[in-house]
Design a protein around this motif. Structure first.
Motif, PDB file in Angstrom:
ATOM      1  N   GLU A 168       0.836  -1.207   0.000  1.00 28.37           N
ATOM      2  CA  GLU A 168       0.000   0.000   0.000  1.00 28.37           C
ATOM      3  C   GLU A 168       0.867   1.252   0.000  1.00 28.37           C
ATOM      4  O   GLU A 168       0.564   2.240  -0.689  1.00 28.37           O
ATOM      5  N   LEU A 169       1.954   1.224   0.763  1.00 31.03           N
ATOM      6  CA  LEU A 169       2.892   2.344   0.767  1.00 31.03           C
ATOM      7  C   LEU A 169       3.490   2.531  -0.621  1.00 31.03           C
ATOM      8  O   LEU A 169       3.632   3.665  -1.096  1.00 31.03           O
ATOM      9  N   ARG A 170       3.844   1.458  -1.291  1.00 29.38           N
ATOM     10  CA  ARG A 170       4.397   1.545  -2.641  1.00 29.38           C
ATOM     11  C   ARG A 170       3.437   2.276  -3.572  1.00 29.38           C
ATOM     12  O   ARG A 170       3.836   3.183  -4.319  1.00 29.38           O
ATOM     13  N   ALA A 171       2.180   1.896  -3.521  1.00 27.10           N
ATOM     14  CA  ALA A 171       1.188   2.531  -4.393  1.00 27.10           C
ATOM     15  C   ALA A 171       1.057   4.019  -4.083  1.00 27.10           C
ATOM     16  O   ALA A 171       0.905   4.852  -4.995  1.00 27.10           O
ATOM     17  N   GLU A 172       1.148   4.379  -2.807  1.00 29.53           N
ATOM     18  CA  GLU A 172       1.039   5.782  -2.409  1.00 29.53           C
ATOM     19  C   GLU A 172       2.216   6.595  -2.948  1.00 29.53           C
ATOM     20  O   GLU A 172       2.032   7.697  -3.488  1.00 29.53           O
ATOM     21  N   VAL A 173       3.415   6.061  -2.812  1.00 32.12           N
ATOM     22  CA  VAL A 173       4.609   6.766  -3.305  1.00 32.12           C
ATOM     23  C   VAL A 173       4.563   6.898  -4.821  1.00 32.12           C
ATOM     24  O   VAL A 173       4.850   7.963  -5.385  1.00 32.12           O
ATOM     25  N   ARG A 174       4.172   5.832  -5.498  1.00 30.36           N
ATOM     26  CA  ARG A 174       4.121   5.847  -6.958  1.00 30.36           C
ATOM     27  C   ARG A 174       3.129   6.893  -7.462  1.00 30.36           C
ATOM     28  O   ARG A 174       3.414   7.621  -8.420  1.00 30.36           O
ATOM     29  N   ALA A 175       1.971   6.970  -6.809  1.00 34.54           N
ATOM     30  CA  ALA A 175       0.959   7.953  -7.215  1.00 34.54           C
ATOM     31  C   ALA A 175       1.459   9.372  -6.981  1.00 34.54           C
ATOM     32  O   ALA A 175       1.237  10.275  -7.802  1.00 34.54           O
ATOM     33  N   TRP A 176       2.146   9.599  -5.861  1.00 32.79           N
ATOM     34  CA  TRP A 176       2.666  10.933  -5.550  1.00 32.79           C
ATOM     35  C   TRP A 176       3.713  11.350  -6.570  1.00 32.79           C
ATOM     36  O   TRP A 176       3.703  12.486  -7.057  1.00 32.79           O
ATOM     37  N   LEU A 177       4.604  10.447  -6.927  1.00 34.53           N
ATOM     38  CA  LEU A 177       5.634  10.761  -7.912  1.00 34.53           C
ATOM     39  C   LEU A 177       5.021  11.074  -9.276  1.00 34.53           C
ATOM     40  O   LEU A 177       5.466  11.996  -9.968  1.00 34.53           O
TER      41      LEU A 177
END
Length: 381
Positions: A14-23
């Motif tokens: 879930e953290l990965r998806a959050e970082v990817r979306a922010w980038l």
């Protein structure tokens, strides 16, 4: 050597998806990715990342960090490197200096430096290599002599990344003569203010025209006692522990991911047999090396110091990166054109110029294989 298989938890994914979306939101559509840890030095991006709590994640909350696990930090770093994000301002401080301060620093040092690192406001370089001491760090000649209230440091460091922009460098130097032929004895680490009197920083132009590495001359630079990192005379032990963080991370195999993605964009839709085989082989190797690196991150999270495993990951990862460049260059065909029409053209030209350094920085292939061989020999007895 132990590399336990370790999947990511749902929370980590879930953290990965959050970082990817922010980038995807903050990086412009025409953004040119950096080559892994060779991303640009961008203080504004670093501060924006810090506001999300994604710098100094492993720093305890009492020192301004997130108190997160090593693997959660691994997830964030992997996404930053995969995107080729401009991470250079905080990279060394966050990856290497903060863990060293937590393990060896004084309480005063932790309370002064760690909150500033976590806020993206304090940037570090590494003062290890010298003109005659690259991977053989035990032969460093930079020396510190005792004076009232501290030390006077004299010597030269080279390949010091972003020293012209950063605030401090952790300098490995000799504080006493080696005893009984032990070259590892008598070494210490000092935190040097790069703006102090006696510090001269000169860029070293690289073959691609970039000037992000430097020669740093230290001419009688005063370092107060409170800026000694760890114990005087224990520098070698400390550096060895520190290198587990430097050598095992995603930066050792993701420098070429931007190139690989750019190749897929141009040649991956309907590849011929040769290109399809290259695509599959690179993808499989990348995934296998990632599992090795993730296993080391889990080990660090559990308080271990997997220096030998980290050396192996660095050797395998950087060798893989160089092989990817040559493979994609061969199967793509055509001339290398740094001003070409596609992102692949431009990144390939950059990789061809930079790839030879990847097996040098952080320890040469020969040194790393020697470390692994000694450990395997001991375990076989």
């Amino acid at each position: 050597m132990i590399f336990d298989p370790t999947p990511l938890s749902p929370a980590e994914e879930e953290l990965r998806a959050e970082v990817r979306a922010w980038l995807a939101d903050v990086l412009p559509a025409d953004f040119r990715p950096g080559l892994g840890l060779g991303g640009r030095h961008d203080p504004e991006f670093t501060r924006a990342l810090a506001r999300r709590g994604w710098i100094g994640m492993s720093i305890p909350t009492g020192y301004g960090g997130a108190g997160a696990s090593t693997v959660r930090r691994f997830v964030v770093v992997e996404e930053l490197l995969a995107a080729g994000a401009p991470i250079a301002a905080h990279w060394i401080a966050e990856r290497q200096t903060a863990p060293a301060l937590l393990r060896f620093g004084t309480e005063e040092q932790r309370r002064w430096f760690l909150p500033r690192i976590a806020a993206g406001e304090c940037w570090f370089s590494l003062g290890m290599s010298e003109p005659d001491a690259g991977s053989d760090l035990a032969s460093v000649r930079t020396a510190a002599s005792r004076v009232e209230g501290g030390w006077r440091v004299t010597g030269t460091k080279v390949w010091t990344t972003n020293a012209h922009l950063n605030h401090f460098a952790v300098v490995l130097c000799r504080t006493s003569p080696q005893g009984d032929g032990d070259r590892h004895a008598g070494l210490s680490q000092l935190i040097v203010d790069l703006g102090a009197d006696g510090v001269q920083v000169s860029p070293i132009p690289l073959i691609d025209g970039e000037e992000h590495v430097n020669e740093v001359v230290l001419d009688g630079v005063f370092v107060p006692d409170e800026r000694v990192l760890g114990e005087v005379g224990q520098g070698w032990r400390q550096v060895t522990a520190e290198l587990a963080h430097e050598r095992s991370g995603p930066d050792r195999y993701l420098s070429v991911l931007g190139l690989y993605r750019a190749f897929l964009a141009v040649h991956g839709r309907e590849p011929d047999d040769v290109r399809a085989a290259a695509i599959g082989r690179i993808g499989a190797q990348l995934w296998a090396i990632r599992q090795l690196s993730l296993a080391v991150a889990r080990s660090l999270e559990q308080g271990e110091a997997p220096a030998v495993e980290a050396s192996l990951v660095k050797d395998v990862g950087t060798t893989f990166e160089q092989q990817v460049v040559e493979t994609l260059r061969d199967v793509a065909g055509g001339e290398i054109d740094p001003g070409g029409p596609t992102m692949f053209d431009r990144l390939l030209a950059e990789c061809v110029l930079n790839a030879p350094t990847w097996t040098l920085r952080g320890g040469t292939t020969e040194v790393l294989r020697g470390i692994a061989a000694k450990a395997l020999t001991r375990s076989a007895r």
